[in-house]
Design a protein around this motif. Structure first.
Motif, PDB file in Angstrom:
ATOM      1  N   LEU A   1     -52.108  53.783 -22.121  1.00 59.79           N
ATOM      2  CA  LEU A   1     -52.198  53.179 -20.783  1.00 59.79           C
ATOM      3  C   LEU A   1     -50.962  52.346 -20.468  1.00 59.79           C
ATOM      4  O   LEU A   1     -50.693  52.058 -19.306  1.00 59.79           O
ATOM      5  CB  LEU A   1     -53.442  52.288 -20.702  1.00 59.79           C
ATOM      6  CG  LEU A   1     -54.773  53.008 -21.036  1.00 59.79           C
ATOM      7  CD1 LEU A   1     -55.912  52.008 -21.029  1.00 59.79           C
ATOM      8  CD2 LEU A   1     -55.033  54.122 -20.054  1.00 59.79           C
ATOM      9  N   TRP A   2     -50.290  51.919 -21.480  1.00 57.39           N
ATOM     10  CA  TRP A   2     -49.113  51.051 -21.274  1.00 57.39           C
ATOM     11  C   TRP A   2     -47.848  51.877 -21.488  1.00 57.39           C
ATOM     12  O   TRP A   2     -47.468  52.163 -22.608  1.00 57.39           O
ATOM     13  CB  TRP A   2     -49.148  49.890 -22.269  1.00 57.39           C
ATOM     14  CG  TRP A   2     -49.187  48.553 -21.567  1.00 57.39           C
ATOM     15  CD1 TRP A   2     -48.139  47.765 -21.312  1.00 57.39           C
ATOM     16  CD2 TRP A   2     -50.346  47.913 -21.067  1.00 57.39           C
ATOM     17  NE1 TRP A   2     -48.549  46.636 -20.640  1.00 57.39           N
ATOM     18  CE2 TRP A   2     -49.924  46.700 -20.474  1.00 57.39           C
ATOM     19  CE3 TRP A   2     -51.701  48.223 -20.991  1.00 57.39           C
ATOM     20  CZ2 TRP A   2     -50.798  45.812 -19.856  1.00 57.39           C
ATOM     21  CZ3 TRP A   2     -52.556  47.340 -20.394  1.00 57.39           C
ATOM     22  CH2 TRP A   2     -52.110  46.146 -19.821  1.00 57.39           C
ATOM     23  N   VAL A   3     -47.228  52.289 -20.422  1.00 64.21           N
ATOM     24  CA  VAL A   3     -46.003  53.072 -20.556  1.00 64.21           C
ATOM     25  C   VAL A   3     -44.836  52.090 -20.563  1.00 64.21           C
ATOM     26  O   VAL A   3     -44.338  51.689 -19.528  1.00 64.21           O
ATOM     27  CB  VAL A   3     -45.861  54.095 -19.421  1.00 64.21           C
ATOM     28  CG1 VAL A   3     -44.653  54.982 -19.663  1.00 64.21           C
ATOM     29  CG2 VAL A   3     -47.112  54.936 -19.300  1.00 64.21           C
ATOM     30  N   TRP A   4     -44.477  51.649 -21.754  1.00 63.21           N
ATOM     31  CA  TRP A   4     -43.391  50.670 -21.885  1.00 63.21           C
ATOM     32  C   TRP A   4     -42.077  51.320 -21.473  1.00 63.21           C
ATOM     33  O   TRP A   4     -41.945  52.541 -21.464  1.00 63.21           O
ATOM     34  CB  TRP A   4     -43.279  50.202 -23.342  1.00 63.21           C
ATOM     35  CG  TRP A   4     -44.537  49.571 -23.887  1.00 63.21           C
ATOM     36  CD1 TRP A   4     -45.455  50.173 -24.661  1.00 63.21           C
ATOM     37  CD2 TRP A   4     -44.991  48.238 -23.682  1.00 63.21           C
ATOM     38  NE1 TRP A   4     -46.480  49.316 -24.972  1.00 63.21           N
ATOM     39  CE2 TRP A   4     -46.210  48.091 -24.373  1.00 63.21           C
ATOM     40  CE3 TRP A   4     -44.514  47.130 -22.972  1.00 63.21           C
ATOM     41  CZ2 TRP A   4     -46.937  46.912 -24.390  1.00 63.21           C
ATOM     42  CZ3 TRP A   4     -45.235  45.962 -23.012  1.00 63.21           C
ATOM     43  CH2 TRP A   4     -46.444  45.853 -23.696  1.00 63.21           C
ATOM     44  N   GLN A   5     -41.153  50.472 -21.181  1.00 64.13           N
ATOM     45  CA  GLN A   5     -39.829  50.999 -20.824  1.00 64.13           C
ATOM     46  C   GLN A   5     -39.288  51.864 -21.968  1.00 64.13           C
ATOM     47  O   GLN A   5     -39.381  51.494 -23.135  1.00 64.13           O
ATOM     48  CB  GLN A   5     -38.855  49.848 -20.581  1.00 64.13           C
ATOM     49  CG  GLN A   5     -38.900  49.318 -19.157  1.00 64.13           C
ATOM     50  CD  GLN A   5     -37.805  48.303 -18.906  1.00 64.13           C
ATOM     51  OE1 GLN A   5     -36.933  48.093 -19.720  1.00 64.13           O
ATOM     52  NE2 GLN A   5     -37.870  47.671 -17.741  1.00 64.13           N
ATOM     53  N   GLY A   6     -38.743  53.023 -21.609  1.00 62.12           N
ATOM     54  CA  GLY A   6     -38.081  53.868 -22.619  1.00 62.12           C
ATOM     55  C   GLY A   6     -38.983  54.884 -23.291  1.00 62.12           C
ATOM     56  O   GLY A   6     -38.507  55.732 -24.033  1.00 62.12           O
TER      57      GLY A   6
END
Lengths: 390, 915
Positions: free
Chosen positions: B141-146
């Motif tokens: 659910l958390w699409v972190w940067q990169g």
């Protein structure tokens, strides 16, 4: 008058190659030698003048030296002369065992009472005249006893005249007991032989004790070597008293020990239990380790019953001297077993595969066998996996 | 689970920032370093990081500008209830955590963390490896940067979410279509057995039951064949013994018959032999009689022939004798001509020798004249040398009178003179002039009084006394004048010494004398060179020697010259005389050559004549030899056969006829017996006996061998062996049939298991791939298809296909960067949608700069995808520097300020507010 033992078809060295276990095979072979001592004992007991062996003393025309030495050693224990003709199994002729130097040497040293009769001419043995009909090749298209009819009977004197022959007779057609008959060979005209000039016809080749005519008998083999046909009485010798011009008195004396039993069971899932019961019953007398059983199974079995039956058969196959199995059963999973495989709510793959196998089984007969085997394997794997999962 | 708002305090750049989230769509915008990512990181840490966490994680959260521990207040809704979570990250065990359920209990610290873990179905992270484990919480659910373009099926963070997805998909199926552990166990057993028993192509392995059974069957068949062969060999031996026995008997019978025939034939052949001997004798007698007759007739013919031969030879003899006589005459003529030619040659050779001697005399005379001419020239040169020597003496006297001043001496003198003049000039330049103009007291200069108007030049230190005053004048200022004077004196002394040494008065004299010396020396050199050029010292000696030679030549010429020889007067005459006699000599040479050629020609003619004479002589001899031979032969024949040759011939003919008649009778008797036929028959019978004997021997040998073969070793019974081998073969065949049926059954099972498994897997992933395709449809069009493998509880191989575009299916890894972002986002949204029911029907999905590689042309499509997710109940939160790009999404926008912007705002305006 003369009393003698008439025996035949010792077939010493018979390989019993159908018996898979080498040890048991050796025991069955040995039993044929051991039975010779019982023949010896009967000869002593009945105080006979001599013993006639109507062919097939050996199972092969080329027995090994060990076998020859063992046989001659035991024959040497028989206290009276032993007259023998070659049969189809140990036929005479060029290079035959009867001419082998080793045989001749051993016979002279250890069985001086043994006399192979290799020529078709009368032999006066003191109390009787023997008319031997040796076989000089395995299959002789002529009647080996034909020469007897050309004899000058008057020249034979007043001693009982005994024809010693090996082959089948018209009495029981051309389907004698030899397992390797290749046509109408060695056919003896027993009716003609039983004329006034002959007092007894001692026959060999048929392995059961059998009266062919008023003067002609098959003694059968001294120790049973196959599963007897109905009414056949192997495992005997004939104790004969013959007189010139009179009817012979013939008595069957048991010398066999092994039990050869043919058992047929047509059953369903009760097959394992019935096997247990019936095998125990038939081997009760001789003891299971002296018995050979030809078991014919038929009927439809479930997978579970099949598995249990296999267990029972395996157990008996090791206990018995031999268990020959003619398995004509069909293994078909029971409705319950099919449900157990197909109705597995939580195991869709196993259930799906099982359902497909059932469909194949009920369809193309060519593929049904493989499908039945596959479902049997699947059943086994499921049991294993189930047991492992518990 | 749905986020409502978050407040960060003393969290990195945020002193106190509150962001309110829209229930469906929130876009957080702001420039770089505005703290967008920090907002969603703070939410994530509030949810999953224990407040007592210390170390690097806490340090990274602390603010460098705002005092106090970082704290996060988070309001969210979960399972239909609203919660307020307050976490203060103090890094101590007593860090305060409060979870307040609206209208419910307030939980603190550990209880609050436990409740939170239950609500989120996640791990509460603290301690070692915190950063890594934190990343694993809600990674889907958390699409972190990169990470937006990473394969959602790969990587450790996605493992637990995918497991949850797998479980959830299993729950979604109608009925139980998921592979159970039991299925897996049985399937593995089936596959394991199949793999263990078969090779890749389906052939049985050698160690499989079927492979073993087939090997055993092959071995059993080989053993049975071997046993059969052994038995056949015995049967063959019996056959061979019988056959050879028959052959022996037949051979014996045939041999007896043939031998009887041989005896009959032998008797006839004896008679033939006797007749043949008689015939030989009669043939010899007939031959003798015939020979006698033939010899007589032959001799008669020979005598007649010899007479004819003698006549023919005599006819040939006369011409040969004539030719020989002519040849003898021709030879004599040739001899005569040859002698004349040879005499002419001798005469010319003698004349040549005479002329050659005269030529030699002339050559000597010419040589003498040449030497005389030479002597005259040499005498002239000697006179000239004497003259020059006289002049040379004068010059040497003149040179000796001049002072010895060479060019080098002159140069040295000039140099010394130049140095002297230079020293003098320097002294003169240093000297001072003293002039007394007026004085009222006596004045002395250098002790010499000086009156008014007087003057004196001083070149050295000089005292000047004026009255009682003494002054010292030093010209040149010091010691330089004295030094200049010393140098001058030295220069003068050197010059004068050199002048004295040269013996001259001065330098000028030197300059005069030196050229004179040079001139005289040059003349001396020239005179000496002239003498050398004329021969120098050897010229006189040469003259004397030449005189001696001329005298000797003259004397020799006088001795050798013939009487009357006229000596030439001078060299010219001598040459002319010599040339004249040499011409005569050459003429004589040519004449001699001609005479010699004539001799050779005469010799050839004589040789031919000799050959002709010898040839004809040989012919004559040959003819005479033939004549002698023929005559002798005839004489012998005549002496042998006498003169009554006709009578002898008649008697011999009679004798021959009688012998022929006797021979004819014998030959007729022989012919009747047909000796050739008899002999052929005898040979045939011998051959037959030989062959029969050989055949009998061969049969005997074969019978012996066959009988030997029948006398077996007795160690084994071949019949027994064959019976057992046959039984083993039958058993092996049965075993192969059984193993083959089992192998087919195993193969069938393996195939059905594989098919069923594929079918179930396809059904299992259907809800997932349908949803992923739904999200991708705005991006790739209506025909997009997605496939995912699911086997052994694991997802593998995400593939996108667009059948409408005619392109083959493309694995995720082969997609472009932007497309990977979009496909991964669709997969995550589909996952979130499937998992949302476990969290009250909603889950937040955070995209932090997650579409940076996406084509601007697809921005709208991406927003449609996000909008579809929001419409399906998900809470979409997008972080972007360019939040205006997301205007079409119709999302609530939270715009954060950069630190610079924040500093320029009035105090109290810190919170960006919210949706």
């Amino acid at each position: 008058m003369v009393t003698f033992l008439h025996t035949a078809d010792w077939q010493l060295g018979k390989p019993f190659s159908g018996v898979g276990d080498a040890g048991k095979r050796a025991r069955i072979r040995q039993e044929r030698f051991d039975a010779l001592r019982r023949v010896r004992d009967v000869a002593r007991e009945k105080r006979v003048a001599f013993v006639l062996v109507a062919g097939d003393l050996f199972d092969s025309p080329t027995p090994s030296k060990t076998l020859v030495a063992q046989a001659l050693g035991l024959i040497g224990e028989i206290p009276v002369p032993v007259y023998v003709i070659p049969g189809n199994h140990d036929h005479g002729g060029l290079g035959s065992l009867w001419e082998q130097p080793f045989f001749v040497s051993e016979q002279r040293r250890h069985a001086p009472g043994l006399r192979p009769l290799l020529e078709r001419r009368p032999v006066d043995v003191g109390d009787a005249v023997i008319l031997p009909c040796p076989l000089l090749r395995r299959h002789d298209t002529g009647d080996p006893s034909a020469w007897v009819h050309d004899l000058d009977a008057a020249a034979l004197g007043d001693k009982p005249r005994i024809v010693l022959a090996h082959g089948s007779t018209a009495t029981f057609g051309q389907a004698p007991d030899g397992e390797d008959v290749a046509g109408p060979a060695n056919l003896i005209d027993a009716d003609r032989l039983q004329g006034p000039d002959v007092d007894y016809v001692a026959l060999g080749d048929w392995h059961g004790f059998l009266e062919v005519g008023p003067k002609a008998w098959y003694s059968g083999t001294h120790e049973t070597d196959r599963f007897p046909r109905p009414g056949q009485r192997p495992g005997h010798v004939a104790c004969v008293t013959a007189t010139r011009g009179g009817a012979p008195a013939v008595e069957a004396v048991a010398t066999g020990r092994l039990g050869w039993h043919a058992v047929s069971i047509d059953a369903g899932d009760d097959a394992p239990a019935r096997c247990e019961t019936e095998l125990a019953a038939v081997t009760h007398g001789a003891g299971f380790d002296a018995c050979l059983v030809a078991l014919t199974l038929s009927g439809r079995l479930s997978l579970g019953a099949r598995r249990e039956l296999d267990r029972v058969i395996e157990s008996w196959s090791h206990r018995l001297l031999d268990l020959g199995l003619d398995d004509r059963t069909t293994t078909v999973p029971s409705a319950e077993e099919i449900r157990g495989l197909v109705e597995r709510a939580g195991d869709p793959i196993v259930a799906g595969v099982a359902a497909e196998l059932v469909r194949i089984m009920e369809g193309d007969p060519a593929a049904a066998d493989d499908a039945r085997t596959a479902i049997d394997i699947l059943h086994g794997l499921c049991r294993t996996a189930g047991e492992a999962g518990r | 689970m749905r986020l409502e708002s978050v407040t960060l305090r003393s969290y990195r750049i945020h002193a106190e920032t509150t962001v309110a989230f829209d229930p469906s769509r929130t876009v957080i915008g702001g420039p770089n370093e505005a703290g967008k990512s920090t907002i969603v990181e703070a939410v994530h840490r509030a949810l999953f990081l224990r407040a007592r966490t210390s170390g690097a994680l806490l340090d990274a959260m602390r603010s460098s500008v705002h005092p106090g521990p970082p704290a996060v207040d988070l309001r969210f809704e979960a399972e239909g209830r609203r919660y307020t979570l307050v976490k203060q990250f103090t890094g101590t065990n007593s860090a305060p955590t409060t979870l307040v359920e609206e209208g419910g209990a307030t939980l603190r610290n550990e209880q609050a963390e436990e409740r939170l873990r239950d609500l989120l179905d996640a791990e509460m992270v603290a301690g070692q490896g915190g950063e890594r484990r934190l990343r694993m919480q809600w990674a889907h659910l958390w699409v972190w940067q990169g990470v937006a373009g990473h394969d959602p099926l790969e990587g450790e963070p996605m493992e637990r979410p995918l497991e949850r997805l797998s479980r959830r998909l299993g729950g979604l199926q109608e009925g139980d279509v998921l592979e159970s552990p039991f299925d897996a166990a049985v399937g593995a057993a089936v596959a394991g057995i199949q793999a263990a028993r078969t090779k890749a192509g389906g052939a049985p392995r050698t160690d499989s039951p079927l492979g073993v059974a087939e090997s055993a069957l092959a071995a059993a068949r080989a053993a049975a064949a071997g046993a059969r062969d052994a038995l056949d060999a015995l049967a063959d031996a019996v056959d061979e013994a019988e056959r050879s026995g028959r052959t022996i008997a037949e051979s014996d019978a045939s041999l007896a018959a043939r031998r009887r025939e041989q005896e009959d034939t032998g008797r006839l052949l004896e008679e033939v032999g006797r007749l043949e001997i008689l015939r030989a004798h009669e043939e010899a007698a007939a031959k003798v009689a015939s020979g006698r007759l033939g010899a007589l007739e032959d001799a008669d013919r020979q005598i007649l022939a010899s007479d004819e031969t003698i006549l023919r030879i005599e006819d040939r003899r006369a011409p040969a004798v004539e030719r020989h006589a002519a040849a003898v005459l021709a030879e004599q003529e040739a001899e005569r001509r040859l002698a004349a030619a040879r005499r002419e040659v001798d005469r010319r050779r003698a004349e040549h020798d005479d002329v050659a001697a005269i030529v030699e005399i002339h050559r000597r005379a010419e040589h003498l004249e040449r030497r005389r001419t030479e002597r005259e020239g040499l005498a002239g040169r000697c006179a000239r040398i004497a003259e020059i020597r006289a002049r040379l003496s004068g010059l040497e006297s003149r040179l000796a009178a001049l002072p010895v001043v060479e060019a080098a001496d002159l140069a040295a003198l000039s140099e010394l003179e130049r140095k002297r003049d230079a020293a003098r000039t320097r002294v003169d330049a240093i000297a001072a002039r003293v002039e007394l103009l007026a004085a009222d007291a006596p004045v002395t200069l250098g002790g010499v009084p000086l009156g008014p108007g007087g003057s004196e030049t001083i070149g050295a230190d000089t005292d000047l006394v004026v009255g009682g005053t003494r002054l010292r004048i030093a010209p040149g200022g010091g010691t330089s004048l004295a030094e200049a004077r010393r140098l001058l004196d030295e220069a003068v002394a050197s010059l004068e010494a050199r002048i004295r040494a040269a013996g001259i008065a001065d330098v000028d004299e030197a300059r005069r004398v030196q050229p004179q010396r040079q001139s005289v020396a040059s003349q001396l050199d020239a005179a000496r060179e002239a003498i050398e050029g004329l021969g120098g010292a050897s010229a006189d000696a040469d003259l004397i020697r030449l005189d001696d030679e001329i005298a000797a030549l003259d004397s020799a010429l006088a001795r050798s010259a013939p009487p009357g020889f006229a000596r030439p007067a001078g060299l010219g005459e001598a040459i002319a005389a010599r040339v004249a006699v040499e011409g005569r000599l050459e003429s004589l040479v040519r004449e001699s050559s001609t005479a010699a050629a004539e001799v050779q020609a005469a010799e050839r003619i004589r040789a031919d004549a000799v050959d002709e004479r010898e040839c004809t002589a040989a012919q004559v001899r040959h003819v005479e030899d033939e004549l002698r031979t023929a005559t002798a032969r005839r004489d012998v024949l005549v002496s042998e056969h006498g003169t009554d040759r006709a009578g002898a011939i008649a008697a011999a003919r009679l004798a021959r006829d009688e012998a022929d008649a006797a021979l004819a009778g014998t030959v007729a008797a022989l012919s009747r017996l047909q000796p050739d036929v008899l002999r052929q028959r005898a040979a045939m019978l011998a051959r037959a006996v030989e062959k029969l004997t050989e055949a009998r021997q061969a049969a005997q040998a074969a019978r012996t061998v066959a009988l030997a073969r029948l006398r077996t070793e007795g160690t084994v019974d071949p019949h027994d062996d064959l019976a057992r081998a046959r039984a083993a073969e039958r058993a092996a065949e049965a075993a192969v049939a059984h193993a083959a049926r089992e192998a087919r059954a195993h193969a069938l099972l393996a195939r059905l298991f594989a098919e069923k498994k594929r079918e179930i897997e396809a059904r299992f992933v259907a809800p997932l791939v349908v949803r992923v395709a739904d999200y991708l449809r705005p991006v790739f069009g209506p025909d997009v298809q997605v496939a995912v493998d699911h086997a052994d509880g694991r997802f593998r191989s995400l593939v996108v296909a667009r059948p409408g575009a005619g392109a083959p299916p493309v694995p995720f890894a082969a997609l472009s960067g932007g497309t990977r972002e979009q496909v991964a986002a669709a997969f995550r949204l589909a996952m979130a949608e499937i998992l949302a029911p476990d969290h009250g029907g909603c889950l937040p999905v955070v995209f932090d700069d997650a579409f940076v590689n996406s084509d601007p042309g697809r921005t709208g499509a991406v927003q449609s995808m996000l909008d579809l997710a929001a419409n399906r109940g998900l809470q979409v939160i997008v972080l972007s520097c360019n939040h205006r790009d997301y205007d079409p999404l119709g999302a609530a926008v939270v715009e954060l300020l950069s630190p610079g912007q924040r500093a320029s705002r009035p105090p109290g305006a810190g919170s960006p507010g919210g949706a």
